[in-house]
Design a protein around this motif. Sequence first.
Motif: not given
Length: 364
Positions: A63, A322, A339, A341
């Motif tokens: 991540l 995640n 995600s 991120g």
Amino acid sequence: MSQSVRAHASSKGEDPFRNAKFVPAASSVFDAVTQDSMYQESGDEGVLRRKLKVFSGSAHPALSEEIANYLGMDLGELVIKKFADGEVYVQILESIRGCDVFLVQPTCPPTNDNLMELLVMIDACRRASCRSITCVIPYFGYARADRRTAGRESIAAKLVANLLTEAGCTRVLLMDIHSLQTIGYYDIPVDHIYGESVILDYLTSKDFRPEDIVVVSPDVGGVPRARAFAKKLSDAPLAIIDKRRTGHNKSQVMNLIGEVDGKVAIMLDDMIDTGGTLLAGAELLRAQGAREVYACATHAVFSPPAVDRLSSGAFTEVIVTNSIPHTAARDFPQLTVLSVGNLLGETIWKVHTDHPVGNSNLSK
């Protein structure tokens, strides 16, 4: 045993995502982001980026790499290792004097090891004369210990807040904290963002008819979260599951408030631990005539026997982010991992450039 944090970014052995659908963060979009007038007002972009340092703990380096890619930069160099007796050692391998430092470390299992590692990282950065230290904690362990429910209990969420502050942290970035009152435990600035916004975007891309959707809160405490989510999801109606908790990680579903017959039910929670609450809720929704049941949560803790419960066939799809590392042992066909991120990377840049964190409220 020495471990280079950046080396953790590429996992070895069996692919943990062999069955789960994983929606990764896009490649660096820093150039696109900086086209926005908000960033054009920031002055010399190169100076700003040189003064920004992102370091990863060992809890979730993948991540951290996604965040760095979004920002168009490399992760900071540091050494994290454990001595034979389990003590943590941290050394920063580059100058961070006068820099804004962001430490990415979810306090997921092993919770205590990851928390202690974060505290030692903070201390190392503080002694290296950085300007500020922001702890980016995608998943905050001990968040559920936010109040006393019986005599002589600890409030561990407040204790952890004190530990981070005393270690030298100057700001905390949290995502989907279990209870917003935890923010008040800090005597330093706290930015809170919603990973559920990523789930919302994913569900919006599905071919649902607005009149078929109903958002379900698995308990009364989650009603404000579910209401805000339903408003964004085509202003969908809301249903509530009346739940009685009989102990830690144990609950019993009692009743359903709302109409779900023939509907696509979307259950929303901040985390999935053992999955008992969601499974009981899904079975109730199916019994009440729900056509499909989707389980959505930001944090996939997945303590045993969560995987067995979630893959039992009661759910059409289980959608998580995640914020906690995904492993092969946590995999099952109905799982989709989104995600966060990009979301965290954008928030870090806004904090670094002193701009408002616009995703602080899902209801906005």
